[in-house]
Design an enzyme around this catalytic site. Structure first.
Site, short mmCIF file in Angstrom:
data_model
loop_
_atom_site.label_atom_id
_atom_site.label_comp_id
_atom_site.label_asym_id
_atom_site.label_seq_id
_atom_site.Cartn_x
_atom_site.Cartn_y
_atom_site.Cartn_z
CB CYS A 1 -2.86 35.35 11.21
SG CYS A 1 -3.55 36.32 9.88
CD GLU B 1 -2.30 -1.19 2.96
OE1 GLU B 1 -1.94 -0.32 3.79
OE2 GLU B 1 -3.10 -2.08 3.23
NE ARG C 1 4.73 15.46 4.27
CZ ARG C 1 6.01 15.34 4.54
NH1 ARG C 1 6.87 16.19 3.99
NH2 ARG C 1 6.46 14.39 5.31
CE1 TYR D 1 2.58 14.72 10.27
CE2 TYR D 1 2.91 15.55 8.05
CZ TYR D 1 2.14 14.86 8.97
OH TYR D 1 0.97 14.31 8.57
CE1 TYR E 1 -0.34 10.66 3.11
CE2 TYR E 1 1.96 10.42 2.52
CZ TYR E 1 0.75 9.85 2.87
OH TYR E 1 0.65 8.49 2.95
N GLY F 1 2.08 4.93 -0.78
CA GLY F 1 1.50 6.23 -1.14
C GLY F 1 2.61 7.17 -1.57
NE ARG F 2 6.34 9.70 2.95
CZ ARG F 2 5.85 10.62 3.77
NH1 ARG F 2 6.04 11.89 3.51
NH2 ARG F 2 5.20 10.27 4.86
N1 LLP Z 1 -1.37 2.12 4.50
C1 LLP Z 1 -1.82 2.61 5.66
C2 LLP Z 1 -2.67 1.79 6.51
C3 LLP Z 1 -1.46 3.92 6.05
O1 LLP Z 1 -1.89 4.40 7.21
C4 LLP Z 1 -0.62 4.69 5.20
C5 LLP Z 1 -0.26 6.05 5.57
C6 LLP Z 1 -0.21 4.14 4.00
C7 LLP Z 1 -0.57 2.84 3.67
C8 LLP Z 1 0.67 4.88 3.02
O2 LLP Z 1 1.88 5.23 3.59
P1 LLP Z 1 3.06 5.83 2.67
O3 LLP Z 1 3.48 4.75 1.71
O4 LLP Z 1 2.53 7.01 1.98
O5 LLP Z 1 4.12 6.17 3.65
N2 LLP Z 1 0.70 12.93 6.25
C9 LLP Z 1 1.96 12.30 6.57
C10 LLP Z 1 1.96 10.82 6.23
C11 LLP Z 1 0.83 10.06 6.91
C12 LLP Z 1 0.79 8.63 6.52
C13 LLP Z 1 -0.43 7.98 7.05
N3 LLP Z 1 -0.61 6.63 6.65
C14 LLP Z 1 3.07 13.05 5.86
O6 LLP Z 1 2.79 14.03 5.19
O7 LLP Z 1 4.23 12.69 6.01
#
Ligand code: LLP
Length: 427
Positions: A353, A283, A322, A326, A381, A285-286
Site C-alpha cells: 500500500c 571490495e 531498489r 533509488y 542488493y 559487491g555488485r
Molecule cells: N565497500 C564499502 C565500504 C561500501 O560501502 C560498499 C557499498 C562496497 C564496498 C561495495 O560496493 P559495490 O561494489 O557493491 O558497489 N544498496 C545500493 C548500493 C549501496 C552500496 C553501499 N556500499 C544499491 O542497491 O544500489
C-alpha cells in the site's frame, strides 16, 4: 544479465539448464534465482586479471550474504568486506577465514570491535578519530594491537546516484583527505593500534574508470606523505563500486579495469623497494553478483486506470527495494514469450500500500494474468535489502547449478514473522 545466468530457449527463459517455470512450480513466487556459473565467472573475470599481482579480492557481502553464495566465493579464493557483527558471523558460518576479512562501516559498536579483534580480522577500516580511539582502548584491554586502515575520503565525484555516492567531502564516510595525515600521526602513537593500510571507497554503480584512477592517485599521494612521516603501509584498499549494465550503461571490461589500476599501483611500487610487497585489496559487491541473479514473480492482475496500465505482481518493494529507493531500473522479461496478444505499455507494481511500490515503469510487455516475469540484475542488493513490510515473508532463494535447483534459503513462513513477538500479559 549474464548470459550464463539467463537465456531464452524455445521462447522460454532458463537459468543455466533450468526453466524458470520449473522453479516457480517447485518453489512458488516471488523467488530469487541465482546462477552458480555466473557468480563464478564474475569472480574469475577479476581474479584472472589480479593473479600474481599481490591482490586480495574481498566480496562486499552487503550485496548478497546468502551462505551458499559466500561459500562459492570463498572456495574461489575471495576474502570478505563486512560492515557488521552479523556479517562477521556469516563468515564463520561458512568456515571462512577472519584473517581474510576487512571490517568497514561508520558505526562499529564495542561488541562488534571486540568480537572482530578476538577472531583476528585482517583490518579495521576506520572512519573517524573517535572510532580509532575506541578500537585502541578495546585492543589494549584485550592485550592486543588492532590492525587498521584509515578510510580516506578522496573528494572525487563518482558521478553516481547521490544515495550511493560516498567519496565526496559532504558524505558521512571516511576522513577528509587533508585531515587524514594528522589522524595517521595520532594513530601511530596509540599502543593498541597497528597501522597496516589505507582505504578508500568512492561510491557504487560507477561505470567509468576515471573516478577510480583519480581516487587511486590521491591515495598514492597520501601514501607517499605517510611514508615521509615514517609510516609504512602493508596494503592499499581501493574499495568496491564498479558498476554493471542494468539498462544502457557501459561499464569497463573488468579485466581491463583492474589491469589499469594495478599498472598504476605497479608504477608506484617500482619507485622504492619497500613498496614491492604492498598488497592491493578490492571490495567489490555488485559487480560479482548482480548479473547472476533475478527475481521471479507472477502477474496477479492486469489493471487499467484509464491513464495507465498496470501489471500487479506478487513481488513488491519489500522484496526488491531498489526501484522504490533509488528509482533504479531493472530489466523485466516475460518468462514465456507470448504471441497471442499485443504488447502494451505498463507499469509493473507490487501489492504493497504505497505509491512507491513499483518494480518497473513504462515497459512494453505482452502479458496475461498468471504469467511469470523475470526481473533481472537482482542478485545484488535484492534479498539483502528485503524487509517484511506488510507482513510479507521474504522470498525463497534458489541457487541453480547446471540442471540442479539448490534451495539456498527456503521461503520464510508467515508464522516465523511473529514467532518471537509477545502480547502484553493480562493482569
Ligand atoms: N565497500 C564499502 C565500504 C561500501 O560501502 C560498499 C557499498 C562496497 C564496498 C561495495 O560496493 P559495490 O561494489 O557493491 O558497489 N544498496 C545500493 C548500493 C549501496 C552500496 C553501499 N556500499 C544499491 O542497491 O544500489
Amino acid at each position: 544479465m549474464n548470459p550464463l545466468a539467463l537465456t531464452r530457449q524455445h521462447r522460454e527463459l532458463h537459468c543455466e539448464q533450468v526453466a524458470l517455470t520449473a522453479i516457480a512450480q517447485a518453489y512458488g513466487t516471488p523467488t530469487y534465482v541465482y546462477s552458480r556459473a555466473a557468480i563464478e565467472a564474475a569472480f574469475a573475470s577479476f581474479a584472472s586479471a589480479a593473479a600474481g599481482r599481490g591482490v586480495l579480492l574481498c566480496f562486499a557481502m552487503k550485496a548478497n550474504s546468502n551462505l551458499a553464495i559466500l561459500d562459492l566465493l570463498a572456495r574461489q579464493g575471495a576474502g570478505f568486506d563486512i560492515v557488521s557483527g552479523g556479517e562477521l558471523e556469516r563468515v564463520l558460518a561458512i568456515g571462512g577465514n577472519p584473517a581474510r576479512v576487512v571490517f568497514s562501516g561508520v558505526g562499529k559498536t564495542h561488541a562488534e570491535i571486540r568480537r572482530a579483534l578476538e577472531l583476528g580480522v585482517k583490518c579495521f577500516n576506520v572512519e573517524s578519530s573517535a572510532e580509532l580511539d575506541r578500537i585502541d582502548a578495546i585492543a589494549r584491554s584485550l592485550g592486543r594491537r588492532a590492525p587498521i586502515s584509515i578510510r580516506v575520503n578522496p573528494d572525487v565525484d563518482a558521478g553516481t546516484h547521490p544515495y550511493i555516492s560516498t567519496g565526496l567531502r559532504e558524505n558521512k564516510f571516511g576522513i577528509a583527505h587533508d585531515h587524514a595525515r594528522a589522524v595517521y600521526a595520532h594513530a601511530a602513537t596509540l599502543e593498541g593500534i597497528e597501522i597496516v593500510g589505507i582505504d578508500c571507497h568512492i561510491g557504487s554503480q560507477i561505470v567509468e574508470t576515471a573516478p577510480f584512477l583519480d581516487a587511486l592517485h590521491r591515495v598514492l599521494n597520501l601514501a607517499d606523505a605517510l611514508e615521509a612521516d615514517g609510516i609504512a603501509l602493508r596494503h592499499l584498499d581501493l574499495g568496491g563500486g564498479l558498476g554493471i549494465r542494468y539498462d544502457t550503461e557501459t561499464p569497463p571490461d573488468r579485466g581491463a579495469f583492474l589491469t589499469q589500476l594495478l599498472d598504476r599501483v605497479d608504477q608506484w611500487r617500482a619507485v622504492k623497494p619497500q613498496r614491492a610487497g604492498v598488497e592491493v585489496i578490492f571490495e567489490f559487491g555488485r559487480a560479482l553478483v548482480a548479473e547472476a541473479g533475478l527475481l521471479l514473480t507472477r502477474v496477479e492482475y492486469l489493471k487499467d486506470n484509464g491513464a495507465r496500465h498496470f501489471a500487479v505482481v506478487d513481488a513488491a518493494m519489500n522484496d526488491l527495494m531498489r526501484p522504490a529507493l533509488y528509482e533504479a531500473w531493472h530489466p523485466v522479461q516475460t518468462v514465456i514469450e507470448r504471441t497471442d496478444r499485443p504488447p502494451q505499455l505498463l507499469d509493473v507494481v507490487g501489492p504493497v500500500c504505497e505509491s512507491g511500490d513499483w518494480l518497473a515503469r513504462g515497459r512494453t510487455l505482452a502479458v496475461a494474468e498468471g504469467d511469470l516475469l523475470a526481473i533481472g540484475c537482482a542478485g545484488a542488493y535484492g534479498m539483502t535489502m528485503a524487509s517484511n513490510y506488510n507482513s510479507r515473508p521474504r522470498p525463497a532463494e534458489i541457487l541453480i547449478d547446471g540442471a540442479h535447483m539448490h534451495v539456498a534459503r527456503p521461503r520464510e513462513s508467515v508464522q516465523a514473522l511473529f514467532a518471537t513477538e509477545q502480547t502484553l500479559p493480562l493482569i
